[in-house]
Motif scaffolding. Sequence first.
Motif, PDB file in Angstrom:
ATOM      1  N   SER A  13       0.813  -1.224   0.000  1.00 50.22           N
ATOM      2  CA  SER A  13       0.000   0.000   0.000  1.00 50.22           C
ATOM      3  C   SER A  13       0.844   1.271   0.000  1.00 50.22           C
ATOM      4  N   LEU A  14       2.180   1.139   0.147  1.00 53.93           N
ATOM      5  CA  LEU A  14       3.041   2.306   0.292  1.00 53.93           C
ATOM      6  C   LEU A  14       3.737   2.680  -1.012  1.00 53.93           C
ATOM      7  N   PRO A  15       4.081   3.964  -1.188  1.00 51.54           N
ATOM      8  CA  PRO A  15       4.878   4.373  -2.350  1.00 51.54           C
ATOM      9  C   PRO A  15       6.213   3.639  -2.338  1.00 51.54           C
ATOM     10  N   ARG A  16       6.664   3.205  -3.528  1.00 54.60           N
ATOM     11  CA  ARG A  16       7.896   2.433  -3.622  1.00 54.60           C
ATOM     12  C   ARG A  16       8.824   3.025  -4.676  1.00 54.60           C
ATOM     13  N   GLU A  17      10.113   3.048  -4.361  1.00 53.24           N
ATOM     14  CA  GLU A  17      11.132   3.503  -5.304  1.00 53.24           C
ATOM     15  C   GLU A  17      12.330   2.570  -5.215  1.00 53.24           C
ATOM     16  N   GLU A  18      13.219   2.673  -6.177  1.00 55.50           N
ATOM     17  CA  GLU A  18      14.479   1.955  -6.075  1.00 55.50           C
ATOM     18  C   GLU A  18      15.207   2.429  -4.826  1.00 55.50           C
ATOM     19  N   TYR A  24      14.593  -2.021  -3.052  1.00 58.52           N
ATOM     20  CA  TYR A  24      13.491  -1.060  -3.013  1.00 58.52           C
ATOM     21  C   TYR A  24      13.442  -0.350  -1.669  1.00 58.52           C
ATOM     22  N   SER A  25      12.904   0.855  -1.679  1.00 54.38           N
ATOM     23  CA  SER A  25      12.595   1.594  -0.463  1.00 54.38           C
ATOM     24  C   SER A  25      11.119   1.945  -0.479  1.00 54.38           C
ATOM     25  N   TYR A  26      10.531   2.023   0.718  1.00 48.51           N
ATOM     26  CA  TYR A  26       9.115   2.331   0.842  1.00 48.51           C
ATOM     27  C   TYR A  26       8.951   3.590   1.687  1.00 48.51           C
ATOM     28  N   GLN A  27       8.030   4.450   1.259  1.00 50.23           N
ATOM     29  CA  GLN A  27       7.795   5.696   1.983  1.00 50.23           C
ATOM     30  C   GLN A  27       6.717   5.492   3.036  1.00 50.23           C
ATOM     31  N   TYR A  28       7.047   5.847   4.264  1.00 47.75           N
ATOM     32  CA  TYR A  28       6.122   5.690   5.385  1.00 47.75           C
ATOM     33  C   TYR A  28       6.244   6.926   6.271  1.00 47.75           C
ATOM     34  N   PHE A  31       9.029   9.410   5.246  1.00 51.38           N
ATOM     35  CA  PHE A  31      10.430   9.006   5.166  1.00 51.38           C
ATOM     36  C   PHE A  31      10.539   7.640   4.476  1.00 51.38           C
ATOM     37  N   TRP A  32      11.753   7.285   4.050  1.00 48.00           N
ATOM     38  CA  TRP A  32      11.976   6.073   3.265  1.00 48.00           C
ATOM     39  C   TRP A  32      12.675   4.996   4.080  1.00 48.00           C
ATOM     40  N   TYR A  33      12.244   3.740   3.880  1.00 48.89           N
ATOM     41  CA  TYR A  33      12.763   2.615   4.658  1.00 48.89           C
ATOM     42  C   TYR A  33      12.969   1.390   3.775  1.00 48.89           C
ATOM     43  N   ALA A  34      13.929   0.567   4.176  1.00 51.65           N
ATOM     44  CA  ALA A  34      14.080  -0.738   3.545  1.00 51.65           C
ATOM     45  C   ALA A  34      12.932  -1.624   4.016  1.00 51.65           C
ATOM     46  N   PRO A  35      12.487  -2.566   3.214  1.00 52.36           N
ATOM     47  CA  PRO A  35      11.318  -3.383   3.584  1.00 52.36           C
ATOM     48  C   PRO A  35      11.504  -4.160   4.881  1.00 52.36           C
ATOM     49  N   ARG A  36      12.721  -4.570   5.184  1.00 54.05           N
ATOM     50  CA  ARG A  36      12.903  -5.388   6.391  1.00 54.05           C
ATOM     51  C   ARG A  36      12.824  -4.571   7.683  1.00 54.05           C
ATOM     52  N   ARG A 180      17.209  13.358  -4.004  1.00 58.99           N
ATOM     53  CA  ARG A 180      15.744  13.412  -4.004  1.00 58.99           C
ATOM     54  C   ARG A 180      15.162  13.015  -2.648  1.00 58.99           C
ATOM     55  N   GLY A 181      16.023  12.631  -1.719  1.00 56.87           N
ATOM     56  CA  GLY A 181      15.553  12.256  -0.388  1.00 56.87           C
ATOM     57  C   GLY A 181      15.226  10.794  -0.234  1.00 56.87           C
ATOM     58  N   VAL A 182      15.423   9.997  -1.309  1.00 58.03           N
ATOM     59  CA  VAL A 182      15.074   8.571  -1.269  1.00 58.03           C
ATOM     60  C   VAL A 182      16.267   7.779  -0.751  1.00 58.03           C
TER      61      VAL A 182
END
Length: 312
Positions: A13-18, A24-28, A31-36, A180-182
């Motif tokens: 359900s979260l925005p995802r980028e490389e 991948y990183s996910y925005q929550y 801010f951006w986080y690794a999936p684990r 870009r902050g990612v």
Amino acid sequence: MMANSSAEELLSSLPREEGITSAYSYQYQGFWYAPRSLPGLIDCQNQFQARENDIFLVTAPKSGTTWLKAVLYALMNREACHPQDPAHPLLKQNPHQLVPFLEILKPTEYDSVSNSSDKSSSRIFGSHIPTASLPKSIIKESKIVYLCRDIKDTFVSLFHFTSHRSSPISLENAFNLFCRGVSISGPIWDHILGYWKESVERPDKVLFMRYEEMTDEPHAQLRRLAHFIGKPFSQEEENSGLLDQIIKLCSFDGLSKLEVNKTGNWISNVRNDSFFRSGVVGDWKNYLTAEMASKLDQITEEKFHGSGLYMT
């Protein structure tokens, strides 16, 4: 612990980028986080209860976290574990084992953390969580030590940390994502600003430190840290050379040569030696072009404008 199905549902359900350090990183929560790392973050938001004498060491990744974890551990435990003790825990364990990241712990492990001899209920945690996502009880109850570093050096250190990735990422690609902050717990500028503002508003609860000042004036910064956590150095300790002994024990050169920090993995596929690459101030000059350095300085100046915080 968040169930696998719930974690997968959240990620979808979260925005995802490389990602820079992961595929991948996910925005929550901005801010951006690794999936684990996301399930543990959400677990601690929902279940962690801070204590009044807990101490949190918070950084953006690759800002000197390992070094300050060692310093804080040695400082808090100097009465029970003298820095010259040949059996000192820092000689046998990685600093990340002694001062665990809150967001990596399972909820059942929170109360079992016992890494300070100061009081039976004292705990020291590390974290990369931005202020916007910290469990509310930490903001209310605990003291926070925040360490930042020149953003150009932080990026270069972060890029080198990508060596454990299954698929390499180029410096240029990583740089563009970072700008870009990612990046993990990024945008880094928002991360730093959040704690800077807290330190201005609540200096008794949040101590803002700089990596470069720790390098340039380690004695003054060690005294400052000791005073903030309520364990100032006595005159006897000063006269005995205790500050020099702590600085030597926790030095990059000393820690990086220890067998525990040269071999093995502290967590999953991340080697212990990856936390001890260089530590040199200004190392970015060996990797960034003048244009790249100028771009990071420009972003930093724009982001921090009007805050009273200067880092370029």
